[in-house]
Design a protein around this motif. Structure first.
Motif, PDB file in Angstrom:
ATOM      1  N   TYR A   1      -9.968   1.157   0.817  1.00 24.88           N
ATOM      2  CA  TYR A   1     -10.168   0.717   2.210  1.00 24.88           C
ATOM      3  C   TYR A   1      -8.848   0.320   2.889  1.00 24.88           C
ATOM      4  O   TYR A   1      -8.808  -0.561   3.727  1.00 24.88           O
ATOM      5  CB  TYR A   1     -11.160  -0.445   2.302  1.00 24.88           C
ATOM      6  CG  TYR A   1     -12.487  -0.158   1.664  1.00 24.88           C
ATOM      7  CD1 TYR A   1     -13.311   0.848   2.152  1.00 24.88           C
ATOM      8  CD2 TYR A   1     -12.909  -0.884   0.562  1.00 24.88           C
ATOM      9  CE1 TYR A   1     -14.535   1.118   1.562  1.00 24.88           C
ATOM     10  CE2 TYR A   1     -14.128  -0.619  -0.037  1.00 24.88           C
ATOM     11  CZ  TYR A   1     -14.935   0.378   0.463  1.00 24.88           C
ATOM     12  OH  TYR A   1     -16.135   0.646  -0.130  1.00 24.88           O
ATOM     13  N   SER A   2      -7.785   0.976   2.526  1.00 25.33           N
ATOM     14  CA  SER A   2      -6.468   0.658   3.077  1.00 25.33           C
ATOM     15  C   SER A   2      -6.428   0.795   4.599  1.00 25.33           C
ATOM     16  O   SER A   2      -5.855  -0.047   5.284  1.00 25.33           O
ATOM     17  CB  SER A   2      -5.409   1.563   2.443  1.00 25.33           C
ATOM     18  OG  SER A   2      -4.150   1.328   3.003  1.00 25.33           O
ATOM     19  N   ASN A   3      -7.038   1.858   5.119  1.00 30.13           N
ATOM     20  CA  ASN A   3      -7.033   2.061   6.576  1.00 30.13           C
ATOM     21  C   ASN A   3      -7.773   0.955   7.304  1.00 30.13           C
ATOM     22  O   ASN A   3      -7.317   0.471   8.341  1.00 30.13           O
ATOM     23  CB  ASN A   3      -7.635   3.420   6.940  1.00 30.13           C
ATOM     24  CG  ASN A   3      -6.712   4.556   6.574  1.00 30.13           C
ATOM     25  OD1 ASN A   3      -5.516   4.364   6.425  1.00 30.13           O
ATOM     26  ND2 ASN A   3      -7.271   5.730   6.416  1.00 30.13           N
ATOM     27  N   LYS A   4      -8.933   0.557   6.788  1.00 29.73           N
ATOM     28  CA  LYS A   4      -9.709  -0.506   7.424  1.00 29.73           C
ATOM     29  C   LYS A   4      -8.956  -1.835   7.397  1.00 29.73           C
ATOM     30  O   LYS A   4      -8.974  -2.585   8.366  1.00 29.73           O
ATOM     31  CB  LYS A   4     -11.066  -0.659   6.753  1.00 29.73           C
ATOM     32  CG  LYS A   4     -12.013   0.477   7.062  1.00 29.73           C
ATOM     33  CD  LYS A   4     -13.369   0.241   6.443  1.00 29.73           C
ATOM     34  CE  LYS A   4     -14.283   1.411   6.763  1.00 29.73           C
ATOM     35  NZ  LYS A   4     -15.641   1.196   6.253  1.00 29.73           N
TER      36      LYS A   4
ATOM     37  N   SER B   1       0.809  -1.223   0.000  1.00 28.70           N
ATOM     38  CA  SER B   1       0.000   0.000   0.000  1.00 28.70           C
ATOM     39  C   SER B   1       0.840   1.270   0.000  1.00 28.70           C
ATOM     40  O   SER B   1       0.325   2.349  -0.278  1.00 28.70           O
ATOM     41  CB  SER B   1      -0.963   0.010   1.195  1.00 28.70           C
ATOM     42  OG  SER B   1      -0.250   0.098   2.397  1.00 28.70           O
TER      43      SER B   1
ATOM     44  N   THR C   1      -5.681  -2.232   7.203  1.00 31.90           N
ATOM     45  CA  THR C   1      -4.545  -2.110   8.112  1.00 31.90           C
ATOM     46  C   THR C   1      -4.981  -2.255   9.564  1.00 31.90           C
ATOM     47  O   THR C   1      -4.347  -2.986  10.337  1.00 31.90           O
ATOM     48  CB  THR C   1      -3.834  -0.756   7.912  1.00 31.90           C
ATOM     49  OG1 THR C   1      -3.425  -0.640   6.550  1.00 31.90           O
ATOM     50  CG2 THR C   1      -2.630  -0.634   8.820  1.00 31.90           C
ATOM     51  N   ILE C   2      -6.052  -1.617   9.939  1.00 26.32           N
ATOM     52  CA  ILE C   2      -6.544  -1.704  11.322  1.00 26.32           C
ATOM     53  C   ILE C   2      -6.986  -3.133  11.640  1.00 26.32           C
ATOM     54  O   ILE C   2      -6.692  -3.656  12.722  1.00 26.32           O
ATOM     55  CB  ILE C   2      -7.692  -0.691  11.552  1.00 26.32           C
ATOM     56  CG1 ILE C   2      -7.126   0.727  11.551  1.00 26.32           C
ATOM     57  CG2 ILE C   2      -8.434  -0.977  12.850  1.00 26.32           C
ATOM     58  CD1 ILE C   2      -8.175   1.815  11.516  1.00 26.32           C
TER      59      ILE C   2
END
Length: 99
Positions: free
Chosen positions: A74-77, A67, A79-80
């Protein structure tokens, strides 16, 4: 010297766990180096037994690397979620070491 030779001798260059050495108690990361060495030797089941979070950790780092070069929806989702699963596995493994 070939890369395969270095991989086979990886066991000789592992860092000691200072927490275990000084306090006599495993840290949450104890076993990760041996787990990576087992993966490089092709022993995937043994790597999971050594450190259960190894595959989610590798997946997380791989995704973060990917990334950083490409745009991912939806990279943040993602990753989280991967981080949460990895931390959960590390904590469960750490707690089970003491029981």
């Amino acid at each position: 010297m070939q890369l395969a030779t270095y991989i086979l001798k990886l066991d000789e260059y592992m860092l000691p766990c200072f927490s275990k050495k000084i306090l006599g108690v495993d840290c949450p990361g104890c076993g990760i180096q041996r787990s990576v060495a087992l993966i490089l030797h092709g022993e995937f089941g043994a790597a999971f037994k050594m450190y259960p979070a190894i595959y989610t950790l590798l997946l997380l780092f791989g995704f973060l690397l990917y990334s950083s070069f490409y745009t991912v929806k939806y990279s943040n989702k993602i990753t989280i979620t991967l981080t949460t699963i990895t931390v959960f596995l590390i904590l469960i493994n750490y707690i089970l070491k003491f029981t």
